[in-house]
Enzyme design. Sequence first.
Site, PDB file in Angstrom:
ATOM      1  NE  ARG A  46       4.687   7.746  22.689  1.00 26.77           N
ATOM      2  CZ  ARG A  46       3.769   7.633  23.685  1.00 26.77           C
ATOM      3  NH1 ARG A  46       3.279   6.451  24.016  1.00 26.77           N
ATOM      4  NH2 ARG A  46       3.366   8.698  24.335  1.00 26.77           N
ATOM      5  CE1 TYR A  98      24.296  -3.216   9.995  1.00 23.81           C
ATOM      6  CE2 TYR A  98      23.388  -2.692  12.144  1.00 23.81           C
ATOM      7  CZ  TYR A  98      23.781  -2.295  10.885  1.00 23.81           C
ATOM      8  OH  TYR A  98      23.650  -0.990  10.516  1.00 23.81           O
ATOM      9  CG  ASP A 170      18.894  -9.132  11.584  1.00 19.16           C
ATOM     10  OD1 ASP A 170      18.309  -9.002  10.494  1.00 19.16           O
ATOM     11  OD2 ASP A 170      19.583  -8.231  12.092  1.00 19.16           O
ATOM     12  CE  LYS A 195      20.442  -1.710   6.244  1.00 24.59           C
ATOM     13  NZ  LYS A 195      20.896  -2.620   7.280  1.00 24.59           N
TER      14      LYS A 195
HETATM   15  C1  LIG Z   1      21.057  -2.504   8.721  1.00 23.13           C
HETATM   16  C2  LIG Z   1      20.903  -3.677   9.603  1.00 23.13           C
HETATM   17  C3  LIG Z   1      20.394  -3.566  10.907  1.00 23.13           C
HETATM   18  C4  LIG Z   1      20.042  -2.222  11.531  1.00 23.13           C
HETATM   19  O1  LIG Z   1      18.997  -1.608  10.870  1.00 23.13           O
HETATM   20  P1  LIG Z   1      18.812   0.003  10.728  1.00 23.13           P
HETATM   21  O2  LIG Z   1      17.564   0.107   9.931  1.00 23.13           O
HETATM   22  O3  LIG Z   1      20.035   0.516  10.029  1.00 23.13           O
HETATM   23  O4  LIG Z   1      18.691   0.543  12.114  1.00 23.13           O
HETATM   24  C5  LIG Z   1      20.236  -4.718  11.655  1.00 23.13           C
HETATM   25  N1  LIG Z   1      20.584  -5.925  11.154  1.00 23.13           N
HETATM   26  C6  LIG Z   1      21.095  -6.064   9.908  1.00 23.13           C
HETATM   27  C7  LIG Z   1      21.463  -7.429   9.418  1.00 23.13           C
HETATM   28  C8  LIG Z   1      21.277  -4.955   9.091  1.00 23.13           C
HETATM   29  O5  LIG Z   1      21.793  -5.102   7.861  1.00 23.13           O
END
Ligand SMILES: *Cc1c(COP(=O)(O)O)cnc(C)c1O
Length: 381
Positions: A46, A98, A170, A195
């Site tokens: 962890r 998001y 982000d 992504k």
């Molecule tokens: C998908 C996404 C998240 C969250 O991420 P997960 O891996 O699905 O938990 C946060 N911010 C943006 C812009 C996203 O597209």
Amino acid sequence: MKFGTKVIHAGVQPDPTTGAIMTPIYQTSTYVQAAPGDHKGYEYSRTHNPTRTALQQAIAALENGTHGICFASGMAAVDAVVKLLKPGDEVISTFDLYGGTYRLFTQVFAAYGIKFTFCSLSDIEQVKSKITSATRMIWVETPTNPTLQIIDIAAMASIAKSAGALLVVDNTFATPYLQTPLDIGADIVLHSLTKYMGGHSDVVMGALVVKDQPLAERLIFLQNACGGTPGPQDCFLVLRGIKTLHIRMERHCYNAQHLAAFLSNHPKVEKVLYPGLANHPGHQIAKQQMKDFGGMISFTLKGDRIQDALTFLSNTHLFSLAESLGGVESLVGHPASMTHASIPKAEREKSGLTDTLIRLSVGIEDIEDLKEDIDNALKAI
Ligand SMILES: *Cc1c(COP(=O)(O)O)cnc(C)c1O
């Protein structure tokens, strides 16, 4: 080192015991100590795992930060950032955040006494007017989802700085191939590695990158204390994915630019939202802060019949109907009936989310095939 070299080499070295060129998947929870406290830097997975260490160093290098800190999902990374705050603190962000981040803010952390204020981050005066003595963070996404607005990172950094607040960016939609927010004033960069960074729609993971030592120490403390850490197999998959980030992004951008131009001239299309189009309101800022314009496009159909959008969605064949984005394969989504269905229609439409808005995650297939697929689905309306 240039970006295309970094994605291949940063953070990784041949395995010291075997010379394996690819970082092994250290599928272990614990590590043997020669005597109490006499270990090789690894005690419990962890806290530390060598596969995760390699990935964290690679991501830190790509974002020009000093520390990468990985989490089991993008949301676990968001969760760790909010835990830097205490009751009474305030966060300023945007309405078209998001959905998962908006939900965590309003349905989890609001109950712990943290206040979230939403406004249009593209309106600098409005942002300034929301600053109070309790403002601790400005939380930015750019380009935004799904309306693809561009937020001026440097302008947000200067507002945050004079308020004594942290700027969180982000960077999931842009990736460090297109922009590196730490270089222009951000304090924390956040990723859903699920992504573009992973890039193959086969893993869920998140990361934070910083370049401030005390901030890094606190976030690493939270990563271990709260325990939302990723497993080594998933870290391996993301390490593998980022080796082609630069060439994937190049093709995502090329395909999206061509498709945006094609859609702009299509008689059944009302409006195309893509920062690479000269008529996009954020085009100039995008040109300054991004290397190219990304792989996401949203567009609306002429008229306001939701049925037309649904007909389009059931007639694409290469663009698969699914949530998520950023993989090598093209995806299509309909925010009004999918990701944003829980928001009342009147509220949705305030932020431009009309019933005919369609979002494309443009993959890296051959552009001629993608165009034909979109054209055929538009013809079916
Ligand atoms: C998908 C996404 C998240 C969250 O991420 P997960 O891996 O699905 O938990 C946060 N911010 C943006 C812009 C996203 O597209």
